[in-house]
Design a protein around this motif. Structure first.
Motif, PDB file in Angstrom:
ATOM      1  N   ALA A 116      23.360  -7.444 -37.976  1.00 49.54           N
ATOM      2  CA  ALA A 116      22.729  -7.792 -39.252  1.00 49.54           C
ATOM      3  C   ALA A 116      23.493  -8.929 -39.918  1.00 49.54           C
ATOM      4  CB  ALA A 116      22.703  -6.576 -40.172  1.00 49.54           C
ATOM      5  N   THR A 117      22.759  -9.881 -40.464  1.00 55.86           N
ATOM      6  CA  THR A 117      23.361 -10.924 -41.297  1.00 55.86           C
ATOM      7  C   THR A 117      23.146 -10.522 -42.742  1.00 55.86           C
ATOM      8  OG1 THR A 117      22.894 -12.628 -39.640  1.00 55.86           O
ATOM      9  CG2 THR A 117      23.359 -13.368 -41.887  1.00 55.86           C
ATOM     10  N   VAL A 118      24.233 -10.323 -43.467  1.00 53.32           N
ATOM     11  CA  VAL A 118      24.138  -9.839 -44.842  1.00 53.32           C
ATOM     12  C   VAL A 118      24.764 -10.854 -45.811  1.00 53.32           C
ATOM     13  CG1 VAL A 118      24.131  -7.405 -44.189  1.00 53.32           C
ATOM     14  CG2 VAL A 118      26.299  -8.535 -44.607  1.00 53.32           C
ATOM     15  N   LYS A 119      24.125 -10.995 -46.952  1.00 48.15           N
ATOM     16  CA  LYS A 119      24.640 -11.884 -47.993  1.00 48.15           C
ATOM     17  C   LYS A 119      24.924 -11.056 -49.232  1.00 48.15           C
ATOM     18  CE  LYS A 119      23.832 -16.231 -50.416  1.00 48.15           C
ATOM     19  NZ  LYS A 119      23.029 -17.460 -50.457  1.00 48.15           N
ATOM     20  N   SER A 120      26.157 -11.152 -49.726  1.00 50.86           N
ATOM     21  CA  SER A 120      26.546 -10.397 -50.911  1.00 50.86           C
ATOM     22  C   SER A 120      26.374 -11.266 -52.151  1.00 50.86           C
ATOM     23  CB  SER A 120      28.012  -9.961 -50.786  1.00 50.86           C
ATOM     24  OG  SER A 120      28.458  -9.398 -51.999  1.00 50.86           O
ATOM     25  N   LEU A 121      25.716 -10.700 -53.154  1.00 50.72           N
ATOM     26  CA  LEU A 121      25.510 -11.414 -54.415  1.00 50.72           C
ATOM     27  C   LEU A 121      26.536 -11.015 -55.467  1.00 50.72           C
ATOM     28  CD1 LEU A 121      21.606 -11.214 -54.638  1.00 50.72           C
ATOM     29  CD2 LEU A 121      23.023 -13.044 -53.677  1.00 50.72           C
ATOM     30  N   ASP A 122      27.416 -10.074 -55.123  1.00 53.12           N
ATOM     31  CA  ASP A 122      28.442  -9.644 -56.078  1.00 53.12           C
ATOM     32  C   ASP A 122      29.446 -10.764 -56.316  1.00 53.12           C
ATOM     33  OD1 ASP A 122      27.562  -6.975 -56.534  1.00 53.12           O
ATOM     34  OD2 ASP A 122      28.343  -6.412 -54.566  1.00 53.12           O
ATOM     35  N   SER A 123      29.926 -10.863 -57.539  1.00 48.59           N
ATOM     36  CA  SER A 123      30.906 -11.906 -57.856  1.00 48.59           C
ATOM     37  C   SER A 123      32.255 -11.632 -57.203  1.00 48.59           C
ATOM     38  CB  SER A 123      31.080 -12.013 -59.378  1.00 48.59           C
ATOM     39  OG  SER A 123      31.510 -10.760 -59.911  1.00 48.59           O
ATOM     40  N   LYS A 124      32.509 -10.369 -56.913  1.00 52.18           N
ATOM     41  CA  LYS A 124      33.744  -9.988 -56.234  1.00 52.18           C
ATOM     42  C   LYS A 124      33.356  -9.242 -54.958  1.00 52.18           C
ATOM     43  CE  LYS A 124      36.960  -8.784 -59.077  1.00 52.18           C
ATOM     44  NZ  LYS A 124      37.791 -10.012 -59.113  1.00 52.18           N
ATOM     45  N   LYS A 125      33.851  -9.730 -53.824  1.00 57.16           N
ATOM     46  CA  LYS A 125      33.483  -9.153 -52.528  1.00 57.16           C
ATOM     47  C   LYS A 125      34.568  -8.187 -52.050  1.00 57.16           C
ATOM     48  CE  LYS A 125      30.202 -12.438 -52.256  1.00 57.16           C
ATOM     49  NZ  LYS A 125      30.376 -13.131 -53.536  1.00 57.16           N
ATOM     50  N   VAL A 126      34.150  -6.992 -51.641  1.00 58.25           N
ATOM     51  CA  VAL A 126      35.052  -6.021 -51.020  1.00 58.25           C
ATOM     52  C   VAL A 126      34.604  -5.881 -49.572  1.00 58.25           C
ATOM     53  CG1 VAL A 126      35.868  -3.632 -51.022  1.00 58.25           C
ATOM     54  CG2 VAL A 126      35.492  -4.835 -53.189  1.00 58.25           C
ATOM     55  N   ILE A 127      35.483  -6.271 -48.651  1.00 56.11           N
ATOM     56  CA  ILE A 127      35.079  -6.444 -47.249  1.00 56.11           C
ATOM     57  C   ILE A 127      36.040  -5.717 -46.318  1.00 56.11           C
ATOM     58  CG2 ILE A 127      34.710  -8.159 -45.423  1.00 56.11           C
ATOM     59  CD1 ILE A 127      34.348 -10.234 -47.747  1.00 56.11           C
ATOM     60  N   THR A 128      35.487  -4.986 -45.338  1.00 61.41           N
ATOM     61  CA  THR A 128      36.321  -4.483 -44.242  1.00 61.41           C
ATOM     62  C   THR A 128      35.957  -5.243 -42.980  1.00 61.41           C
ATOM     63  OG1 THR A 128      34.810  -2.664 -43.659  1.00 61.41           O
ATOM     64  CG2 THR A 128      36.564  -2.201 -45.266  1.00 61.41           C
ATOM     65  N   VAL A 129      36.957  -5.462 -42.142  1.00 65.18           N
ATOM     66  CA  VAL A 129      36.840  -6.329 -40.969  1.00 65.18           C
ATOM     67  C   VAL A 129      37.034  -5.516 -39.693  1.00 65.18           C
ATOM     68  CG1 VAL A 129      37.906  -8.265 -39.744  1.00 65.18           C
ATOM     69  CG2 VAL A 129      37.667  -8.341 -42.235  1.00 65.18           C
ATOM     70  N   ILE A 137      30.146 -16.251 -41.926  1.00 63.28           N
ATOM     71  CA  ILE A 137      29.286 -17.438 -41.920  1.00 63.28           C
ATOM     72  C   ILE A 137      29.678 -18.362 -43.065  1.00 63.28           C
ATOM     73  CG2 ILE A 137      26.915 -18.273 -42.160  1.00 63.28           C
ATOM     74  CD1 ILE A 137      26.006 -15.694 -40.787  1.00 63.28           C
ATOM     75  N   ASP A 138      29.796 -17.813 -44.259  1.00 59.03           N
ATOM     76  CA  ASP A 138      30.362 -18.536 -45.399  1.00 59.03           C
ATOM     77  C   ASP A 138      30.964 -17.496 -46.332  1.00 59.03           C
ATOM     78  OD1 ASP A 138      28.274 -17.524 -47.106  1.00 59.03           O
ATOM     79  OD2 ASP A 138      26.969 -19.179 -46.475  1.00 59.03           O
ATOM     80  N   SER A 139      31.366 -17.909 -47.507  1.00 62.68           N
ATOM     81  CA  SER A 139      32.089 -16.999 -48.398  1.00 62.68           C
ATOM     82  C   SER A 139      31.232 -15.863 -48.939  1.00 62.68           C
ATOM     83  CB  SER A 139      32.706 -17.783 -49.565  1.00 62.68           C
ATOM     84  OG  SER A 139      31.695 -18.433 -50.315  1.00 62.68           O
ATOM     85  N   ASP A 140      29.917 -15.966 -48.768  1.00 65.24           N
ATOM     86  CA  ASP A 140      29.003 -14.923 -49.238  1.00 65.24           C
ATOM     87  C   ASP A 140      28.279 -14.195 -48.107  1.00 65.24           C
ATOM     88  OD1 ASP A 140      29.453 -15.571 -51.963  1.00 65.24           O
ATOM     89  OD2 ASP A 140      28.010 -17.216 -51.806  1.00 65.24           O
ATOM     90  N   THR A 141      28.299 -14.774 -46.908  1.00 63.17           N
ATOM     91  CA  THR A 141      27.428 -14.306 -45.833  1.00 63.17           C
ATOM     92  C   THR A 141      28.232 -13.906 -44.599  1.00 63.17           C
ATOM     93  OG1 THR A 141      25.865 -15.977 -46.645  1.00 63.17           O
ATOM     94  CG2 THR A 141      25.300 -14.844 -44.600  1.00 63.17           C
ATOM     95  N   PHE A 142      27.858 -12.754 -44.044  1.00 64.87           N
ATOM     96  CA  PHE A 142      28.638 -12.187 -42.944  1.00 64.87           C
ATOM     97  C   PHE A 142      27.710 -11.534 -41.915  1.00 64.87           C
ATOM     98  CE2 PHE A 142      30.501 -11.699 -47.129  1.00 64.87           C
ATOM     99  CZ  PHE A 142      31.681 -12.414 -47.011  1.00 64.87           C
ATOM    100  N   LYS A 143      28.237 -11.345 -40.720  1.00 69.19           N
ATOM    101  CA  LYS A 143      27.522 -10.588 -39.701  1.00 69.19           C
ATOM    102  C   LYS A 143      28.251  -9.275 -39.444  1.00 69.19           C
ATOM    103  CE  LYS A 143      25.188 -14.324 -37.220  1.00 69.19           C
ATOM    104  NZ  LYS A 143      24.926 -14.944 -35.886  1.00 69.19           N
ATOM    105  N   ARG A 144      27.477  -8.207 -39.282  1.00 64.10           N
ATOM    106  CA  ARG A 144      28.057  -6.906 -39.019  1.00 64.10           C
ATOM    107  C   ARG A 144      27.126  -6.120 -38.089  1.00 64.10           C
ATOM    108  NH1 ARG A 144      25.925  -2.664 -42.063  1.00 64.10           N
ATOM    109  NH2 ARG A 144      27.841  -1.504 -41.695  1.00 64.10           N
ATOM    110  N   PRO A 145      27.697  -5.266 -37.229  1.00 58.70           N
ATOM    111  CA  PRO A 145      26.855  -4.495 -36.317  1.00 58.70           C
ATOM    112  C   PRO A 145      26.170  -3.330 -37.028  1.00 58.70           C
ATOM    113  CG  PRO A 145      29.164  -3.951 -35.984  1.00 58.70           C
ATOM    114  CD  PRO A 145      29.135  -5.046 -36.999  1.00 58.70           C
ATOM    115  N   ILE A 146      24.948  -3.034 -36.593  1.00 56.75           N
ATOM    116  CA  ILE A 146      24.226  -1.855 -37.076  1.00 56.75           C
ATOM    117  C   ILE A 146      23.623  -1.143 -35.864  1.00 56.75           C
ATOM    118  CG2 ILE A 146      23.738  -2.799 -39.368  1.00 56.75           C
ATOM    119  CD1 ILE A 146      20.925  -3.511 -38.384  1.00 56.75           C
ATOM    120  N   TYR A 147      23.120   0.066 -36.084  1.00 54.78           N
ATOM    121  CA  TYR A 147      22.530   0.864 -35.001  1.00 54.78           C
ATOM    122  C   TYR A 147      23.485   0.956 -33.811  1.00 54.78           C
ATOM    123  CZ  TYR A 147      18.328   0.081 -37.790  1.00 54.78           C
ATOM    124  OH  TYR A 147      17.422   0.010 -38.821  1.00 54.78           O
ATOM    125  N   ALA A 148      24.706   1.420 -34.100  1.00 60.17           N
ATOM    126  CA  ALA A 148      25.727   1.622 -33.065  1.00 60.17           C
ATOM    127  C   ALA A 148      25.984   0.358 -32.255  1.00 60.17           C
ATOM    128  CB  ALA A 148      25.334   2.773 -32.142  1.00 60.17           C
TER     129      ALA A 148
END
Length: 308
Positions: free
Chosen positions: A134-147, A118-129
Motif C-alpha cells: 500500500a502507498t499511504v500519504k499522511s496528512l498529519d502535521s507530525k508523523k509517527v512512523i515505524t520502519v 517516497i517523500d516526507s508525507d508518502t510511504f509504502k508499507r505491506p498489507i495482507y501479510a
C-alpha cells in the motif's frame, strides 16, 4: 523540520536496526536527531554519533528507561516532540510497544512498518501479510512512523556528531518491570543474522531441531522456526519467523520442513536467497524459493552438514 529516531538497543549492545532506521529517516530529507534511552548508554551513544546522517544524539541515561517501558518512553518522547515533524522507530518488539502510545497521545495516525520512503508525507508499507504493498500519504502535521528495518541497508560511518544529555525524567508509575524470559544463545540474533536456517512442523519434534545446530554453527547462522513448530511446542516463541513473529531478510534463508504458509512467507520472503528442503513437491515454499530440494530432511541434513 527535523526527524527524531529512537535507537534500538538492549542496554549493552546497539542493534543494527538503529542504523537501518536512520537510513530510512535520511530519505525524509531533514536533519536527524537520535534519542537513546536506557541505563549506562554512554558507549552506545558514541556508536550512534558515528552513524552517517546523525546530527545530534540525545541521551536519557537513567534506570527509569532501563527496560524501555512504553509508558515512560512515551512521556519522554512527548517531552521533546514539539521539536520534530517526524518521529521514527524500528518496528520491533520495543518500537511496537511504545510508538502507538506516542501516536495516540499526539492524536495522530501511526504509519506502521514502512518499507520505502517516497517523500516526507508518502510511504509504502505491506498489507495482507505482505501480499500487497500500500502507498499511504499522511496528512498529519507530525508523523509517527515505524520502519521495517530489514527493507533498508546499514548506514556508513561519519565523524562523530554531538552528544547531549537530556534532563527530562518521566516516571509515570503506571507500570513496573517484572522479568524477561528469552532463549540464551551464542548464535546471531534472528533479525540481525546474515544466514538463517529455520525448521517447521516437518522436524516432527523439538529434539530433531538439534539437526540444524551443526549446519548453523558452520554457516554462522541463526536458528528460527515456523509458527506451526512453535505452536506444537517444539521450540520457544522467540524463535518464530513470520507475520506474528520476527521479520528477517538475511542473505541466505534455509527453510527445512516448512510448507510455506502465507504468514511465514510474510516474515522471510525479502531474503536475498531462499533455499527450501521439503519432501512435498507441491509445498508453497517452493514458489518463493530460489533453490528447492524435494527430499527427506532427515537424510539431507546430515549430508549437508558433512559437506560444509
Amino acid at each position: 523540520m527535523k526527524t527524531l529516531v529512537i535507537a534500538e538497543h538492549d542496554n549493552g549492545a546497539l542493534k543494527p536496526e538503529t542504523s537501518k532506521t536512520i537510513n530510512a529517516a535520511s530519505k525524509l530529507g531533514f536533519d536527524i536527531d537520535v534519542l537513546i534511552a536506557g541505563l549506562n548508554v554512554g558507549a552506545m551513544s558514541e556508536q550512534v554519533a558515528s552513524i552517517e546522517g546523525v546530527t545530534t544524539v540525545l541521551t536519557a541515561d537513567n534506570a527509569l528507561y532501563q527496560h524501555q517501558l512504553a509508558e515512560n518512553m512515551a512521556e519522554l518522547i512527548l517531552a521533546i516532540a514539539d521539536n520534530y515533524t517526524h518521529i521514527v522507530a524500528s518496528a520491533t518488539t520495543t518500537g511496537k510497544n511504545f510508538m502507538p502510545r506516542v501516536a495516540a497521545l499526539l492524536d495522530v495516525a501511526q504509519v506502521s512498518e514502512i518499507i520505502e520512503v517516497i517523500d516526507s508525507d508518502t510511504f509504502k508499507r505491506p498489507i495482507y501479510a505482505g501480499n500487497a504493498i500500500a502507498t499511504v500519504k499522511s496528512l498529519d502535521s507530525k508523523k509517527v512512523i515505524t520502519v521495517r528495518a530489514s527493507s533498508f541497508d546499514l548506514q556508513n560511518q561519519q565523524s562523530p556528531a554531538s552528544i547531549n544529555a537530556l534532563d527530562t525524567l518521566s516516571d509515570t508509575q503506571l507500570s513496573d518491570f517484572v522479568s524477561i524470559e528469552q532463549t540464551e544463545s551464542e548464535r546471531p540474533e534472528l533479525t540481525a543474522a546474515e544466514v538463517v536456517i529455520s525448521g517447521g512442523r516437518g522436524m516432527q519434534n523439538g529434539e530433531n531441531f538439534t539437526l540444524l545446530n551443526g549446519i548453523a554453527d558452520k554457516l554462522g547462522a541463526a536458528i528460527g522456526a515456523s509458527r506451526a513448530a512453535v505452536d506444537a511446542g517444539f521450540v520457544p516463541n522467540d524463535m518464530q519467523v513470520g507475520q506474528t513473529g520476527k521479520i528477517v531478510a538475511p542473505n541466505l534463508y534455509i527453510a527445512v520442513g516448512i510448507s510455506g504458509a502465507i504468514q511465514h512467507l510474510a516474515g522471510m520472503k525479502d531474503s536475498k536467497v531462499i533455499v527450501a528442503i521439503n519432501k512435498d513437491p507441491d509445498a508453497p515454499i517452493f514458489q518463493v524459493a530460489d533453490y528447492g530440494l524435494v527430499a527427506d530432511l532427515f537424510e539431507v541434513l546430515p549430508q549437508l552438514e558433512n559437506a560444509l
